[in-house]
Design a protein around this motif. Sequence first.
Motif, PDB file in Angstrom:
ATOM      1  N   THR A 365       0.844  -1.198   0.000  1.00 29.25           N
ATOM      2  CA  THR A 365       0.000   0.000   0.000  1.00 29.25           C
ATOM      3  C   THR A 365       0.880   1.249   0.000  1.00 29.25           C
ATOM      4  OG1 THR A 365      -0.150  -0.126   2.424  1.00 29.25           O
ATOM      5  CG2 THR A 365      -1.923  -1.153   1.145  1.00 29.25           C
ATOM      6  N   ALA A 366       1.715   1.388   1.028  1.00 31.18           N
ATOM      7  CA  ALA A 366       2.599   2.546   1.107  1.00 31.18           C
ATOM      8  C   ALA A 366       3.947   2.286   0.458  1.00 31.18           C
ATOM      9  CB  ALA A 366       2.802   2.965   2.559  1.00 31.18           C
ATOM     10  N   CYS A 367       4.367   1.033   0.373  1.00 29.89           N
ATOM     11  CA  CYS A 367       5.735   0.769  -0.053  1.00 29.89           C
ATOM     12  C   CYS A 367       5.896  -0.666  -0.506  1.00 29.89           C
ATOM     13  CB  CYS A 367       6.701   1.063   1.098  1.00 29.89           C
ATOM     14  SG  CYS A 367       6.448  -0.020   2.524  1.00 29.89           S
ATOM     15  N   ASP A 368       7.116  -0.969  -0.970  1.00 26.67           N
ATOM     16  CA  ASP A 368       7.476  -2.303  -1.429  1.00 26.67           C
ATOM     17  C   ASP A 368       8.497  -2.982  -0.527  1.00 26.67           C
ATOM     18  OD1 ASP A 368       6.065  -2.255  -4.187  1.00 26.67           O
ATOM     19  OD2 ASP A 368       7.200  -0.382  -4.118  1.00 26.67           O
ATOM     20  N   ALA A 369       9.149  -2.226   0.355  1.00 30.74           N
ATOM     21  CA  ALA A 369      10.086  -2.773   1.329  1.00 30.74           C
ATOM     22  C   ALA A 369      10.064  -1.863   2.549  1.00 30.74           C
ATOM     23  CB  ALA A 369      11.493  -2.868   0.754  1.00 30.74           C
ATOM     24  N   VAL A 370      10.362  -2.433   3.703  1.00 27.31           N
ATOM     25  CA  VAL A 370      10.264  -1.708   4.973  1.00 27.31           C
ATOM     26  C   VAL A 370      11.585  -1.803   5.714  1.00 27.31           C
ATOM     27  CG1 VAL A 370       9.078  -1.548   7.190  1.00 27.31           C
ATOM     28  CG2 VAL A 370       7.788  -2.149   5.140  1.00 27.31           C
ATOM     29  N   GLY A 371      12.055  -0.662   6.222  1.00 27.33           N
ATOM     30  CA  GLY A 371      13.324  -0.622   6.921  1.00 27.33           C
ATOM     31  C   GLY A 371      13.200  -0.107   8.336  1.00 27.33           C
ATOM     32  N   MET A 372      14.149  -0.490   9.151  1.00 31.27           N
ATOM     33  CA  MET A 372      14.283   0.005  10.525  1.00 31.27           C
ATOM     34  C   MET A 372      15.738   0.384  10.736  1.00 31.27           C
ATOM     35  SD  MET A 372      12.074  -2.697  12.768  1.00 31.27           S
ATOM     36  CE  MET A 372      10.409  -3.160  12.330  1.00 31.27           C
ATOM     37  N   ALA A 373      15.971   1.344  11.623  1.00 30.76           N
ATOM     38  CA  ALA A 373      17.337   1.788  11.883  1.00 30.76           C
ATOM     39  C   ALA A 373      17.676   1.659  13.363  1.00 30.76           C
ATOM     40  CB  ALA A 373      17.525   3.220  11.395  1.00 30.76           C
ATOM     41  N   ARG A 374      17.269   2.645  14.192  1.00 32.41           N
ATOM     42  CA  ARG A 374      17.672   2.645  15.603  1.00 32.41           C
ATOM     43  C   ARG A 374      17.368   1.342  16.339  1.00 32.41           C
ATOM     44  NH1 ARG A 374      14.648   7.768  17.567  1.00 32.41           N
ATOM     45  NH2 ARG A 374      13.429   7.229  15.727  1.00 32.41           N
ATOM     46  N   PRO A 375      16.257   0.634  16.062  1.00 33.55           N
ATOM     47  CA  PRO A 375      16.036  -0.627  16.781  1.00 33.55           C
ATOM     48  C   PRO A 375      17.185  -1.624  16.657  1.00 33.55           C
ATOM     49  CG  PRO A 375      13.991   0.066  15.762  1.00 33.55           C
ATOM     50  CD  PRO A 375      15.063   1.014  15.263  1.00 33.55           C
TER      51      PRO A 375
END
Length: 461
Positions: A365-375
């Motif tokens: 819906t919003a994107c094709d891949a999801v990222g995280m950084a600080r966690p």
Amino acid sequence: MTGSTAAALETPLRVGDVALPNRLYRAPLLECAGNGPGAVDALVDALEPAAAAGAGLVCQGATIVRPEGGCAAPGMTRVHDPDFVADLERLTEAVHAHGGRIAIQLEHGGLRSMETWHHGHRDANPGLEQLAVSEPPLPLRVLDRAGFLSYDPRVLSTDEVYDLAADFGRSAAYAADAGYDLIHLAGANMGIVQQFLSPFYNRRDDEFGDGVRFLELVREEIRDRAGDVPVTTKVPAETEAPPFVRRRLTGADCVRLCQRLEAAGYDALVPVSGSVFWDMSVIRGEFPARSWRDDRFRGGYAAAFGSRWRAALVALANWVESLRYGFEPAWNADLCGRVRERVDVPVFCEGGVRDRGTIDDLLGTACDAVGMARPFYAEPRLPARLLGAAGDGATGNDAAGDGAIDVPPAAVACENCNNCVVPQASGESGICRTPSVLRRVGERRRAGEYDRDADRSAADP
């Protein structure tokens, strides 16, 4: 991506000619590894765990394309030297051994470089100038006159802009030769790429007065020097800038920039909202009181900001910003969704993603891949807990009222307190320092939640 449907997190994704095994990625973070004798080992230690735990893509944090100047924070790694970058093959091989893919983020800080704000660095390097797209904007010149910043800018000539783009291309070629799968440009967070794109910074009257032209030139340089390696970039919307900033990139501007960058040959895009200043719009969350009060770092803060009282004023400004930029789950989701409706290359979403339920809602819906950084500072092997987990959408609550957040199995341990970030100004590494988070991580480790039965196959999906 127009017309596409939702995809599971475990579904492979193609970016250019590179296939990612799944759609979860470790977003760029400061590894603070530098370029010393132990730099490559430090990068392997920081990045390999994410790949071993199943991340489809691991992004190495911002690296500087020139031999001096341009670092936005202490301990950043430089990638101008082909011999040093060649040794980074040990890192790319470590990630590939687990079936993952790896990107390197290229940057130059421009007016955000340490020679602007870090007093100790300026004293040690008195001859350094900031590279500038144009003369610094008036608000920055006011801070200069007040003594909080120091500007001695070198406004790039047209030929020098071509030289800078060539430096990006050379570093990309070194990285491709070392086995990096993607090139990621630091197009936001107030680095020099954003300074080209932003009307707040860019007042040029040559061909680069259209900031996209610089990114077009960088893409051409990478193609000429590094071949078909896929290239992605962050793309800013300066929607969080203070009201007195009239010239800024709107959300609609960001969408148009993304369309033009797709036409220029960029293989994926990372839309992000932020400001024209380096503030907490980048790292939304709590005021990091614990880190500001920690006696271990006060000397480093004083060296960075010029004195203890200046450091105290910076801490006060940090507190004020925290009131405006409190934590907001998936704060870039709407912007990413708007971009995804208008482009046909993958859109990556990061910023405030903290649980599997949110990931499942975002994908397709919003994107094709999801990222995280600080966690990842707290949980280097975080993907092992998220991949295959049931998305429940929960983000945790303090049910007992004792300050400890009860986090469901499909959510991160991070509490968005930002105590990992502020000490980096004093040269400290980015690590989690919050006791309640570290206790939770220890419990999960003892319970085997970061273990995987076997590494993923390294075969191309």
